[in-house]
Each structure stands twice: as structure tokens, then as C-alpha cells.
Design an enzyme around this catalytic site. Structure first.
Site, PDB file in Angstrom:
ATOM      1  N   ASP A   1      -6.042   1.221  12.898  1.00 42.24           N
ATOM      2  CA  ASP A   1      -4.758   1.903  12.984  1.00 42.24           C
ATOM      3  C   ASP A   1      -4.810   3.152  12.133  1.00 42.24           C
ATOM      4  OD1 ASP A   1      -4.485   0.382  10.296  1.00 42.24           O
ATOM      5  OD2 ASP A   1      -2.771   1.745  10.317  1.00 42.24           O
TER       6      ASP A   1
ATOM      7  N   GLN B   1     -10.696  -7.311  -0.270  1.00 40.99           N
ATOM      8  CA  GLN B   1     -10.736  -6.203  -1.236  1.00 40.99           C
ATOM      9  C   GLN B   1     -12.071  -6.227  -1.974  1.00 40.99           C
ATOM     10  OE1 GLN B   1      -8.830  -3.745  -1.491  1.00 40.99           O
ATOM     11  NE2 GLN B   1      -6.959  -4.351  -0.412  1.00 40.99           N
TER      12      GLN B   1
ATOM     13  N   ASP C   1      -1.432  -7.248  -1.016  1.00 39.46           N
ATOM     14  CA  ASP C   1      -2.680  -7.211  -1.777  1.00 39.46           C
ATOM     15  C   ASP C   1      -2.550  -6.224  -2.924  1.00 39.46           C
ATOM     16  OD1 ASP C   1      -2.521  -5.039  -0.127  1.00 39.46           O
ATOM     17  OD2 ASP C   1      -4.591  -5.110   0.565  1.00 39.46           O
TER      18      ASP C   1
ATOM     19  N   HIS D   1      -0.504  12.491  24.783  1.00 36.18           N
ATOM     20  CA  HIS D   1      -1.917  12.729  25.067  1.00 36.18           C
ATOM     21  C   HIS D   1      -2.820  12.083  24.012  1.00 36.18           C
ATOM     22  CE1 HIS D   1      -5.693  14.774  25.975  1.00 36.18           C
ATOM     23  NE2 HIS D   1      -5.771  14.990  24.673  1.00 36.18           N
TER      24      HIS D   1
ATOM     25  N   CYS E   1      -1.927  15.166  31.481  1.00 35.02           N
ATOM     26  CA  CYS E   1      -3.143  15.841  31.954  1.00 35.02           C
ATOM     27  C   CYS E   1      -3.608  15.430  33.343  1.00 35.02           C
ATOM     28  CB  CYS E   1      -4.302  15.560  31.008  1.00 35.02           C
ATOM     29  SG  CYS E   1      -4.033  16.102  29.327  1.00 35.02           S
TER      30      CYS E   1
ATOM     31  N   PHE F   1       0.829  -1.201   0.000  1.00 31.50           N
ATOM     32  CA  PHE F   1       0.000   0.000   0.000  1.00 31.50           C
ATOM     33  C   PHE F   1       0.863   1.251   0.000  1.00 31.50           C
ATOM     34  CE2 PHE F   1      -2.133   3.388   2.447  1.00 31.50           C
ATOM     35  CZ  PHE F   1      -3.158   3.653   1.561  1.00 31.50           C
TER      36      PHE F   1
ATOM     37  N   GLY G   1      -8.339  -1.405   1.724  1.00 30.11           N
ATOM     38  CA  GLY G   1      -8.654  -0.499   0.632  1.00 30.11           C
ATOM     39  C   GLY G   1      -9.600   0.623   1.010  1.00 30.11           C
TER      40      GLY G   1
END
Ligand SMILES: [Zn+2]
Ligand SMILES: [Zn+2]
Lengths: 423, 410
Positions: free
Chosen positions: B277, B200, B156, B353, B320, B106, B227
């Protein structure tokens, strides 16, 4: 040299000389500088240098976790810029409330761990020379938005508001490599003298005490002798003066000869040593606390400091490098720590191959880990110096080890090939 | 092997812990060679084996149990030879938890304009010296075997979902199936590394279904929906995810690749996806952006110059969390503003953070699923993000309606 203990200090600060120089007053000594609420600093030692309130590339949690530094130098010029559209705003650092954890504004704004002693100066280390020059009531400082005048009154107000553990009052300095002529030098002494007088008289009626390390100027003793004798005669007996901030440690022998009353004061050097050899020279002259800008610059260049004190017992055939260029191909697959047996936070979890990779990939973490290592090497170096001085014949042992160090290592740093991180 | 709630394969165990009684959201435990991981999960992307200046220890302290490395980048630097000599990417970066790697394909297609795909593999010109190179399924497996990632992705044939060329889309889908077979055959360490297939088929739901059937027949331990980060409309994105999850077995982890806005995570979780992700949370930190439950705040704005509150009120990240709590750094918005784009530490603090925010969002989602109150969680999430419900994105409203949650119901 004798084993004696002398104490100097106030409620906020104590300086204990554990082993003083005897006879010729300017020589290496062992001490302990302690501020209320901070981790005591065994001297000789060094403090970290911040940029905009942060040790470059190290977040405050990692300062506490990985950086064995007892103190941090902060420059007021890093906090008082005037952005064009907001030119009248009060610098936010003057307004931040202290917290239970960070009990001063300086700690609170920068989130510097409470164990770390702070030193406030007007200018960064090293400072950019200003084309405008100082006036009789202001120093020219360089902020992120350009040069501006910082009046001595604002600087004192800042010191009172921010409550650093040590404040260095304004000095009339040129910040230029060119030695000032004697007329200019005399004016530097006179102005600094006046500014300090003003500083202490303002402080006299103030409810907020400021622990003051008076500047000693980088000009010959005979030109500033009046100023220096006033320190001893006027401000020392009244306990207004807590220490000395020397812009030239070479003045220490003269101070020892002519104003010995100042000797018990802790001595902070604001003169940047260019190598560890110069550090040893400053220590030999009797500096207690050093500021070492080259740590940050060698890290940015991709260099890992590689020296120890005392040096290796078997003298090498050829002088050893003071630092290793981690971008060199030989580190690509090295699973060794950056330097053998290094106890720093970077070396205990990582190896040279990773740092090499991070530098090649221009990943920010490379600089973070180098900073941890380089500060760690420096902390170990000073611990070695103190251990040597603490020996039975400390002065002789230190002189001997210093000679060996000079022979064992190259005179200067290699050129680092690392590029600044991209971020 | 599968029991009622557990699936095991040589290098992975998947235990389904709870299912939302309204939506398709699931909570599960994924056990990988480097420890267990609670799903649903957001995985930060440490592209070149480092997460934007965070030390592995700082990343571990955020609770991260699984992060990404990019095969394409590690293949260039430090390169396969070094990876083999060092003993893999875990060792290289001092990371004792799990790693997932993409196939490298990719990134080649998206980073290198001249990449060209044939049955053999992805042809491209070396960014080093311009010489022609070829990434085959076999080569991708070999690289990922050298990296030693706990989850590897098949090579792929990636095509932007918006491509109008139906024939080319079908070719890509079918080729991806053939390449999976080649990947399975080339994979040297199935006992300690998991190979996931990638569904796909663009935006054509029928093609997606067909691909699902083909891929499932190959019995990989986990399944990715690929994809989808190519600029398609969000409605279409949701339809594809929903269409695939409907066909996927309960007892395998489902990974939707390359998405990471908080709304995407919350909606995709409702649609039955488990793993996500995205580089956005860490990349945006460099530009001074803080992700909060009320939206993204740019810390460079003057309004934060004298704001002495934490980056986000109530956030539990080390920056924080209340200053009197253990492990708190006590960072203010003012300090981040002071150093944004000036000192790297500002980027590091925002990264810390933002990663925490994303991981915590998934932790809270998981708790809500287990307590069977995910619809409530989803409503609260959107209520915090948009002051006015009329601003709710319609794609989210529609997608959630499809799984039984009416965001606009009062
Ligand atoms: Zn080290
Ligand atoms: Zn936070």
C-alpha cells in the site's frame, strides 16, 4: 393556452413547441429541443455550466452516469489563455482532431459525453467585468493568464472550428451590475448589431454552418429595437437565426408585443437566477433553457438543494429552507439521503453522514457528491415544472404551484459553511 | 487449519495458486469477509474514507477489491462514536468490498512530533485541543473494531529503521510482540475481522528473524513486515524483506507496509511479498503526475498542452482506453494539462489512471507468476522503465540477482 405543435429548425436542430402560450405571447411553454446526435432536451430545462470545459468536480464519465443534464455551457475564454513563455501558441483546442465518439472539437477536447448538447459563449457565466472594455472589433475576455482581447473574427473562427451545437455570437456587454447609461446602451446595441451582421455574412460563404442563438441585450427594448427587428426581418426568413440568447428575460413581454415573429425560436437565458423563485419567474416569462450558476456555488459552499416542484402538498407552518447546510452537526450520524426520496446518484448510494464527514475532512469527494445531488434536484425540479405545464389547465396549474412554492420556501439560500476542497 | 495449498481461519482463507520456479514470487487468492482478492495486490489508500475524489463506484470499476483507511484519521473524523452509530467504515463510505486499517500508531509518530512511546502506549497531544491523549493497543483494537475493517493491524512500536540506537530498536521489537498479545486479547471480532502482526527489528536481520519467530508463534491469519518506509537504503529494504519472507509460512498472506513505487512492487513481489500500500500514486496525481510504464510524466509540462494522445498508450483505464471501446471517457493529455492544478477533475482523472496502473501492474505480475514467466515479466518491466540498462537501479539488480533473476543478462 392551446395544445399545438410547431416546429422550427434546420437539419442540425429542431425545436418543437408542444404547448405554446396563447394570447399574451410571453408565458411558460413546453417544448423539445433536439440536435442531431444529442439527447433531446425537454423544455423548460437547464444546462450545466462548465469551468475550463468540465462541470466542476465531475469527471466526464460521471457526467454521463450521474448528471441528468442535457446540455453544457462552455466559455471560449476558458480555452484560449496565452502562457507567458508560449504566448504565440495556437490554443490546443483549435487543433484537436474529432473522433468517432466525440465528433466535434469541443466535445473531443473536453471529453464531454456525446449525448450532451454544447453551448459556446465568449465569456464565463457569470463573467468577470473587464477593466479594459470592448473595442469595435473585440470583446475583452478573462483567461487564466489575464485579460486579453478576443476579436469577433477569432470568435467566429473558433465557433466554426469547435462546432458547438449552439453558438452565441459576441455581444457588447459590460458584465457590470451598474445599468449602462443610455448612450452606452445605444452603443451596445449598435455594436452587437454590426457584429451579428458580420457574423452572418461571414457564415454565408462558409461550408461549416454554425447554429446561432442571437444575443438579446440587457438594455431596454426601445434602445435595441432596430437590432431586434433586424433579427426578425433579415435573419429569421433566411433561417440563419436558430434561437435567442437572452441576457435579460424581462424583455420577453416586449419581444412578444413588438417582434412576435421571433416567438417560435427557442429561448436560452444567460441571466443568472439567484434562487429557484427566480427560475420560476424566468420560466413564467417564457424561457425554454436556463443556465444556473448557483448550482456550482451552493455545492462549493457545502449546501444540498432541498426543494421540489410542485412544493409539498401540505403547506409548512414556517417556510422551508431552499438548501441544507451539510456541515451542520445534526447530519453527523444521519443515514438518510440528503433529501427524502432523492433519486440522484449520490443519495442512492450514500447518506448525509458521509457527505458531512467528507466536508469536515475537506475531501474532494464531498463536492463531487453534492454536485451530483444538486444537479439531480434541479433536474427533478424542471421535470416537475414540465409535468405541471402538461396538465389540462397547465398555465393555471403552473401559476398556482408557483404561488405555493413562494409560500412554502424561504426567499434566499442559507449561508453555507463548507470550505473549498483542498486539492 | 491448512491443507496443501489452503489455509483457513475464522475470517480469512488463503489459497496458494502458483509459485514462480525461479524467484520467490507467489500468486494466491485471499478470501476476506467482503469478497475475494487476488494476490499479489496493490491497495490504494483512502485515508479519510475517500479516495481523492473518486466515487466508490469509480474505484470499484478499476477492479479494486481491497483498499486502506487510516485509523488515526477516522478516529479524529468522524470519530468512534459516529462510526459506531453509522455501523462502521464500509457503511460510512458506501464501500461493499474489503478494507484494511493501520493501527494509527505509525501516523501518530510520523504526524505528531510530540508523540512519545511508553509500555502503556503512544502518548500524544490532541491535535484538536492539545490535551494529552494515549493510544494503547486496546484502544487501537477498539477503534478498528468500530471501523469494522476486514484486516486490522496490531499497534506496534515503530522506530525509523535508520535509528542507530540498537537497544532502543530491540526494546521496540520486543514491545511490539508484547503489544500483539494485548491486541489479540482486546480484539472483539476475530470471527469477522483479521488481525495481522507486524514484524519489526529495523535493519538488523538477526533481530528481524527473532521477531518473525515470536510473531509467528502467535498465529495471526496474516503477517506484515513493518517499519520500512522510513528512508532506509533500498538495498537494506530488500534485505529485510528477503530475510523475513524466507522464514514466513507459505500459506499466509505477507504484507509489506507503506511501499508503492512500481519498481518496489515488482521487486518485492519477486522477494515473496503479496500485499502493498502507498499514498504516492494518488498523492502524486494531485501534482499532475501520471504513472506510466515508461516512468512518471508530469502533465503540467507544456509539451503535453497539444498532445492529443491518451495519458498512456495502451492503458486500459477508463480515461485512456481507446475511445471507441465501451466505458472509454476519451481523456487526452491535452485536457489533463489544461486543467491540472486548475480544476479538481484533472486530479480525479489522473487518480483514476494511476490507481488503474498500479492495480494492473499487479494483475499482470500475477498472470506472469501463474504462467511461470515472472522473470521475463520483470525484465520487460525494467526494460520499459529504463531505456538504457546501465541506468537500472543497482539495488533492484542486486535484489533480483539474489532470487535468481539477472536483469543485465542479454
Ligand atoms: Zn440526492
Ligand atoms: Zn490510463
Amino acid at each position: 393556452m392551446t395544445v399545438d405543435t410547431r416546429e422550427f429548425g434546420s437539419a442540425a436542430m429542431s425545436f418543437e413547441i408542444l404547448r405554446a402560450a396563447l394570447g399574451d405571447g410571453a408565458a411558460a411553454r413546453l417544448g423539445r429541443l433536439a440536435f442531431a446526435g444529442r439527447r433531446p432536451i425537454d423544455t423548460p430545462n437547464f444546462i450545466g455550466i462548465t469551468s475550463r470545459g468540465a462541470i466542476p468536480h465531475i469527471t466526464p464519465d460521471n457526467v454521463a452516469r450521474h448528471l441528468n443534464v442535457g446540455g453544457a455551457y462552455m466559455a471560449l475564454e476558458d480555452f484560449i489563455e496565452r502562457p507567458q513563455q508560449y504566448s504565440t501558441r495556437t490554443p490546443p483546442i483549435y487543433e484537436i482532431p474529432p473522433t468517432a465518439k466525440h465528433q466535434t472539437r469541443l466535445h473531443s477536447f473536453t471529453a464531454m459525453p456525446p449525448s450532451v448538447t454544447t453551448v459556446l459563449g465568449a465569456r464565463r457565466l457569470p463573467a468577470v467585468a473587464s477593466p479594459m472594455g470592448n473595442t469595435k472589433s473585440s470583446v475583452s475576455v478573462f483567461t487564466s493568464t489575464g485579460f486579453q482581447a478576443l476579436t469577433t473574427a477569432e470568435y467566429l473562427a473558433a465557433a466554426q472550428s469547435l462546432q458547438p451545437d449552439i453558438a452565441v455570437p459576441p455581444a457588447d456587454l459590460t458584465h457590470s451590475p451598474i445599468t449602462p447609461n443610455s448612450k452606452r446602451a445605444l452603443r451596445m446595441a449598435e455594436r452587437t448589431d454590426e457584429w451579428l451582421e458580420e457574423w452572418f455574412s461571414e457564415l454565408q460563404d462558409s461550408p461549416t454552418p454554425v447554429t446561432t442563438f442571437a444575443p438579446v441585450l440587457p438594455i431596454p427594448y426601445p434602445i435595441q429595437w432596430e437590432y431586434l427587428s433586424r433579427l426578425a426581418e433579415d435573419y429569421l426568413p433566411t433561417a440563419q437565426l436558430a434561437g435567442l440568447a437572452l441576457y435579460d428575460p424581462d424583455l420577453l413581454p416586449d419581444l412578444a408585443s413588438f417582434v412576435p415573429a421571433l416567438l417560435p425560436l427557442p429561448r436560452l437565458s444567460l441571466s443568472p437566477p439567484s434562487t429557484p423563485h427566480h427560475i420560476l419567474n424566468q420560466i413564467a416569462l417564457g424561457i425554454d433553457l436556463l443556465t444556473i450558476p448557483f448550482i456550482n456555488t451552493v455545492s462549493d459552499a457545502g449546501l444540498a438543494l432541498a426543494f421540489t416542484f410542485p412544493p409539498p402538498t401540505t403547506p409548512p407552518n414556517n417556510p422551508l429552507p431552499l438548501a441544507l447546510d451539510l456541515t451542520a452537526p445534526r447530519f453527523a450520524t444521519s443515514l438518510a439521503p440528503l433529501t427524502p426520496h432523492c433519486p440522484c446518484g449520490a443519495c442512492t448510494t450514500h447518506h448525509a453522514a458521509y457527505i458531512h464527514h467528507l466536508l469536515a475532512a475537506r475531501e474532494m469527494l464531498g463536492w463531487t457528491l453534492l454536485q451530483a445531488h444538486n444537479h439531480g434536484v434541479m433536474a427533478a425540479f424542471f421535470a416537475g415544472v414540465r409535468a405541471t405545464l402538461a396538465q389540462q389547465d397547465g398555465a393555471a396549474a403552473f401559476a398556482r404551484a408557483r404561488g405555493e412554492f413562494a409560500r412554502a420556501y424561504e426567499a434566499g439560500f442559507p449561508l453555507g459553511m463548507g470550505e473549498r476542497p483542498c486539492f | 487449519m491448512a491443507s496443501n495449498s489452503t489455509f483457513t481461519s475464522p475470517a480469512l482463507a488463503f489459497e496458494l495458486v502458483a509459485k514462480c520456479s525461479t524467484t520467490r514470487a507467489r500468486a494466491s487468492i485471499l478470501t476476506l469477509p467482503h469478497g475475494t482478492v487476488n494476490l499479489p495486490i496493490f491497495m490504494p489508500v483512502a485515508t479519510q474514507a475517500s479516495l481523492k475524489g473518486l466515487t466508490p463506484q469509480q474505484l470499484e470499476d478499476t477492479g479494486c477489491k481491497l483498499c486502506l483507511n487510516n485509523t488515526y484519521h477516522l478516529g479524529l473524523k468522524p470519530g468512534q462514536e459516529v462510526l459506531d452509530a453509522v455501523g462502521g467504515a464500509h457503511k460510512l463510505q458506501g464501500w461493499s468490498r474489503n478494507l484494511l486499517t493501520d493501527s494509527g500508531g505509525f501516523q501518530m509518530v510520523s504526524l505528531l512530533k510530540l508523540a512519545n512511546i511508553t509500555e502503556e502506549g503512544v502518548r500524544f497531544l490532541s491535535p484538536h485541543d492539545g490535551s494529552p491523549m494515549l493510544l494503547t493497543p486496546e484502544h487501537s483494537m477498539s477503534l478498528q473494531n468500530s471501523i469494522g475493517s476486514d484486516i486490522m493491524m496490531q499497534l506496534d512500536d515503530v522506530l525509523v529503521t535508520t535509528s542507530p540506537d540498537k537497544a532502543r530498536m530491540r526494546e521496540a521489537m520486543e514491545r511490539s510482540v508484547r503489544w500483539l498479545d494485548r491486541c489479540i486479547a482486546a480484539h472483539k471480532n476475530p470471527d469477522r475481522q483479521n488481525l495481522f502482526c507486524i514484524i519489526q527489528g529495523g535493519l538488523d536481520l538477526e533481530m528481524r528473524r527473532e521477531c518473525c519467530r515470536e510473531m509467528l508463534a502467535r498465529e495471526t491469519p496474516g503477517i506484515a513486515i513493518g517499519g520500512l518506509s522510513g528512508g532506509e537504503a533500498k538495498d537494506d529494504f530488500c534485505k529485510v524483506v528477503a530475510c523475513c519472507t524466507e522464514l514466513l509460512p507459505d500459506l499466509k498472506p505477507r504484507y509489506v507496509m507503506g511501499i508503492g513505487y512500481p519498481e518496489d512492487l515488482v521487486v518485492s513481489t519477486a522477494l515473496g511479498a503479496d500485499m502493498f500500500d502507498c499514498v504516492w500514486p494518488t498523492r502524486t496525481a494531485r501534482f499532475g503526475n501520471a504513472i506510466t510504464k515508461h516512468g512518471v510524466l508530469n502533465m503540467k509540462k507544456e509539451v503535453y498542452a497539444a498532445d492529443f494522445g491518451p495519458i498512456e498508450d495502451g492503458c486500459g483505464c477508463p480515461c485512456c482506453r481507446p475511445v471507441d471501446e465501451e466505458g472509454s471517457i476519451g481523456i487526452t493529455r491535452a485536457f489533463v494539462h489544461h486543467n491540472a492544478a486548475k480544476e479538481t477533475v484533472a486530479a480525479h482523472m489522473l487518480t483514476l489512471h494511476n490507481v488503474w496502473y498500479q492495480l494492473n501492474l499487479m494483475r499482470e505480475a500475477r498472470e506472469a507468476i501463474i504462467a511461470d514467466r515472472y522473470p521475463v515479466f520483470v525484465r520487460e518491466f525494467f526494460g520499459n522503465l529504463y531505456a538504457d540498462p546501465s541506468n537500472y537501479p543497482s539495488w533492484a539488480v542486486d535484489a533480483l540477482k539474489g532470487v535468481g533473476v539477472d536483469l543485465l543478462e542479454t
